[in-house]
Structure formats: C-alpha cells, structure tokens
Design a protein around this motif. Sequence first.
Motif: not given
Length: 76
Positions: A1-12
């Motif tokens: 999940i964290g990597l998906c957020h990171l790839k989508n620039s959802q850094l928080v």
Amino acid sequence: IGLCHLKNSQLVQAEAALRSAIKYNPKLVPAYNNLAICLEKRNRRSEAIELLEKAAKIDPNHAEVQRNLKRMKAAA
C-alpha cells in the motif's frame, strides 16, 4: 500500500503506510528504502539517510539501499 501511495505522490499516506509496515516487521528492508525515498521527497533527507543506514545494517547486500544511501549522502 505504501509503495502505491508513493508512486502516486501521496507522500503523507505513503509515509504512514510504510511506517506501519516497519512497525509490523522491523526487518522489512524494502519498506525502509521506500520510506527513505518518501522522506527525501518531503525534504527530510537526514531522516531518510538514518533509515537507509538502519536498513543497511539489517541487509548490507541490498543493492537498492546501498545505491540510495550513496546518492543521498552525496547530495547532503
């Protein structure tokens, strides 16, 4: 999940998910690496370097961790 957020620039959201993964499994080296990348993107390079150093102690042969650590230290 964290990597998906990171790839989508959802850094928080990425930071929260990756910290949770590390809390659940403190030896999960890819989570440290991805969290470090996330923190670097949030202008928190010194904290990112600390995480990469910790990951390198867990797995000194992890090539991506070593590459990112070298890159971030050179930029610091």
